[in-house]
Write a protein that holds these residues in place. Structure first.
Motif, short mmCIF file in Angstrom:
data_model
loop_
_atom_site.label_atom_id
_atom_site.label_comp_id
_atom_site.label_asym_id
_atom_site.label_seq_id
_atom_site.Cartn_x
_atom_site.Cartn_y
_atom_site.Cartn_z
N GLN A 144 0.83 -1.21 0.00
CA GLN A 144 0.00 0.00 0.00
C GLN A 144 0.86 1.25 0.00
OE1 GLN A 144 -3.42 0.04 -0.24
NE2 GLN A 144 -3.03 2.23 -0.58
N PHE A 145 1.95 1.22 0.75
CA PHE A 145 2.89 2.34 0.79
C PHE A 145 3.47 2.62 -0.59
CE2 PHE A 145 7.49 3.37 1.29
CZ PHE A 145 7.35 4.69 1.71
N ILE A 146 3.87 1.56 -1.29
CA ILE A 146 4.44 1.72 -2.63
C ILE A 146 3.40 2.24 -3.60
CG2 ILE A 146 5.46 0.46 -4.57
CD1 ILE A 146 6.73 -1.43 -2.52
N ALA A 147 2.16 1.70 -3.51
CA ALA A 147 1.10 2.14 -4.41
C ALA A 147 0.75 3.61 -4.21
CB ALA A 147 -0.14 1.27 -4.18
N THR A 148 0.90 4.10 -2.97
CA THR A 148 0.53 5.48 -2.67
C THR A 148 1.63 6.46 -3.00
OG1 THR A 148 -0.85 4.66 -0.85
CG2 THR A 148 -0.35 7.02 -0.86
N TYR A 149 2.88 6.10 -2.67
CA TYR A 149 3.98 7.06 -2.78
C TYR A 149 5.02 6.71 -3.84
CZ TYR A 149 2.12 8.73 1.66
OH TYR A 149 1.29 9.21 2.64
N GLY A 150 4.94 5.53 -4.40
CA GLY A 150 5.93 5.15 -5.40
C GLY A 150 5.62 5.79 -6.74
N PRO A 151 6.48 6.67 -7.25
CA PRO A 151 6.21 7.36 -8.53
C PRO A 151 6.33 6.41 -9.72
CG PRO A 151 8.40 7.91 -7.73
CD PRO A 151 7.76 7.06 -6.66
N GLY A 152 5.19 6.12 -10.33
CA GLY A 152 5.21 5.31 -11.55
C GLY A 152 5.53 3.86 -11.34
#
Length: 641
Positions: A625-633
């Motif tokens: 969830q963290f990656i989906a929210t803050y991971g650019p692209g």
């Protein structure tokens, strides 16, 4: 095909199926098939019980005992057919690529199966299994040898200039040159053969020199009633020497339902000779990960795991690290009176020339350099340490005038070792002092340079000691003080220091590769972390080596799990350790992890291990969830998808 040969192949298949060897063979094939590495030879070790096989078929049992190389060819044919029929290894092309090693569980308890150099005459022509017992009087180091190689015809127009027509496999009793030489010629066009080096398969070998146990009587004094005799040693070649204990193998099978339990138990019971089981688990896991990332050969990848430990009990930390550094061959405990890095002095033999002293860091090449208390080193030495950690090199300056040269010289030396050190948090600053400029979760270490702290791969805070753990630790210390030789825990007898040495030696030589899912997870977390830990004034708080550290931690957990492919479960442990370290350095982020993120519970039974698995699965979902929210692209597949 001869009827007797066909029958023996059928019996070999039946035996493999009944003994469980077929399932192990299928599992071994899966590891080869999943690997991206190119192989000329696929090596399989098959355990055989001669008695059981003789009951199924006397002829095959006789072949195994007296003509094992021919028996291996029978199993080779069976295994090749199984691979092709079940499509177990897609890359396999010819039967010659399969190397079968038969390992008898025992030999018949008869004199003819015991090899003794005291008996005369010897049967020099026999090529069968023998059992030999003796006393080791000398032992060589573990070296590499060629298990198999692929050769191609040098004439490009020849049909044998490609494919797997020329496969060389090492057989028992052969010299190294029988496998790899430069004078092989093509049987079709007589052109020289050249080896395809990327397909060479290496293994470990060790030379052991032995004498017969009867030779000890020569050291018992002279006696007239004893005949004269002479002692002669004999050399034994041990191949495939790396191994792990049966207890670890059994533990691995018991924990096969989870990707996390084996390493958790390893850390929980590790170093029970020094600290009680269950204490300092995060530190002990980090130590094991650092140990399996050591390398016996020159490494250009630089997969180092440097540890900086912050603790209020430096005595226990020092004992634990000192115990652990001895588990690898190049583990060096740095003497406080010496220099860590190379220095220049005049040659002691009176020549007046410069002599570069290796010191601890170079002596620990490919291993661990434990430098003790960080604050015991002077400021200039700490600045040099920071420079080395960042560049993995050190420069030695040699003034020409002082050493009889016309010009000054600079020698750049690579530092290929991991560094361990600790610092006393009480002598540095009070823990968690809340000030206006103090971030939540950040450790206040004002006596150590922030850049030096950042240079270490992992910052570990030993905050696990509570009232519940203090008493077992005190009890352990008292018992060791009363009787230093006493084994305080039953687990120390089951999993000895030697067992951990063998496990680490085996695990660190495993060649692992990143799965695509693991790679996406690492990059997703890295990019998302850079985004949330970057400000307009100071820029990114993540060091430039962060990505390399994440990969190294993930690979280390895979090795410690005795697997060859890095999975998402390995990455999760790496992320939790790394995020905990970054939180101690720079404060908490929106991806908030607990101070004891990897070991939130005491591991005391099956239920607590299950609890930890559930907790780690929840952490996995939070990471996605963290990656989906803050991971650019970035896009990482979630379980819902």
């Amino acid at each position: 095909m001869r009827p007797d040969l066909l029958k023996m192949k059928e019996v070999a298949l039946i035996y493999l199926d009944r003994s469980g060897g077929l399932q192990k063979f299928v599992d071994d094939c899966k590891q080869y098939n999943d690997s991206k590495q190119s192989y000329a030879v696929y090596r399989f070790i098959i355990s055989v019980n001669p008695s059981d096989i003789a009951e199924l078929d006397a002829a095959l049992g006789n072949q195994i005992l007296h003509k094992p190389m021919k028996a291996a060819q029978i199993f080779q044919s069976v295994c090749f057919i199984a691979i092709k029929t079940l499509s177990l290894i897609e890359q396999l092309q010819t039967e010659a690529q399969i190397n079968i090693v038969l390992k008898p569980t025992h030999l018949p308890p008869l004199p003819s199966y015991v090899l003794s150099l005291c008996e005369f005459p010897l049967d020099y022509m026999s090529q069968r299994f023998y059992m030999s017992e003796g006393i080791v009087i000398a032992m060589g180091t573990v070296m590499k040898y060629t298990q198999g190689a692929r050769f191609l015809c040098s004439e490009e127009t020849c049909p044998f200039s490609e494919g797997f027509n020329y496969i060389r496999v090492h057989i028992p009793g052969a010299t190294e040159s029988a496998t790899v030489r430069n004078d092989f010629v093509c049987s079709l066009c007589a052109s020289p053969l050249r080896e395809d080096m990327k397909f060479r398969v290496l293994g470990d070998k060790q030379l052991v020199e032995m004498i017969d146990a009867k030779a000890l009587s020569a050291f018992q004094g002279y006696s007239n009633n004893k005949p004269h005799f002479r002692i002669q040693s004999f050399t034994v070649f041990l191949r495939g020497t790396s191994c792990i204990s049966e207890n670890f193998k059994y533990l691995l099978s018991l924990t096969s339902s989870s990707r996390w339990r084996f390493t958790a138990i390893l850390a929980n019971i590790f170093a029970s000779q020094v600290v009680p089981p269950g204490t300092y688990n995060t530190l002990k896991l980090s130590i094991l990960l650092s140990l399996v990332q050591t390398c016996d050969r020159d490494s250009e990848t630089g997969d180092y795991l440097d540890l900086l430990i912050v603790t209020s009990d430096t005595l226990i930390a020092d004992r634990l690290l000192n115990y652990s550094v001895c588990l690898v061959a190049r583990g060096i405990r740095h003497p406080a009176s010496n220099d860590v890095f190379p220095t220049v002095s005049k040659d002691k033999h009176g020549t007046g020339t410069a002599s570069i002293q290796a010191c601890s860091a170079l002596l620990a090449k490919g291993g661990i350099c434990f430098i003790g208390d960080l604050l015991s080193h002077k400021k200039d030495k700490l600045e040099l340490l920071q420079s080395v950690l960042e560049s993995r090199t050190t420069t030695v300056f040699i003034p020409g005038k002082k050493y009889g040269e016309d010009v000054d010289q600079q020698v750049i030396l690579p530092i290929q070792t991991s560094f361990w050190t600790f610092v006393n948090e009480d002598s540095s600053s009070k823990k968690y002092v809340q000030k206006d400029n103090t971030l939540i979760g950040k450790l206040d270490l004002r006596s150590v340079s922030a850049n030096l702290i950042d240079a270490f791969g992992l910052l570990i805070h030993c905050n696990e000691l509570s009232c519940q753990l203090t008493l077992p630790l005190l009890d352990h210390i008292v018992k060791k003080a009363i009787d230093p030789e006493e084994v305080p825990y039953m687990i120390s007898q089951q999993f000895r220091t030697q067992d951990y040495e063998e496990l680490i030696a085996f695990a660190k030589n495993l060649q692992v590769e990143l799965s695509s899912e693991a790679e996406r997870l690492i990059h997703g977390y890295y990019l998302a972390s850079r985004r949330i830990r970057t400000d307009s004034i100071h820029g990114s708080k993540l060091s430039t080596s962060a990505l390399k550290i994440l990969v190294s931690l993930s690979e280390a957990h895979t090795k410690l799990s005795l697997r060859r492919k890095v999975l998402e479960e390995d990455v999760l442990i790496a992320v939790l350790l790394f995020e905990s370290s970054v939180t101690l350095k720079h404060g908490a982020s929106v991806f908030c992890v607990a101070p004891n993120a990897v070991f939130p519970f005491d591991l005391i039974d099956e239920n607590s291990l299950q609890q930890r698995d559930v907790y780690l699965m929840q952490c996995h979902q939070q990471l996605l969830q963290f990656i989906a929210t803050y991971g650019p692209g970035t896009h990482v597949t979630t379980s819902e998808e």
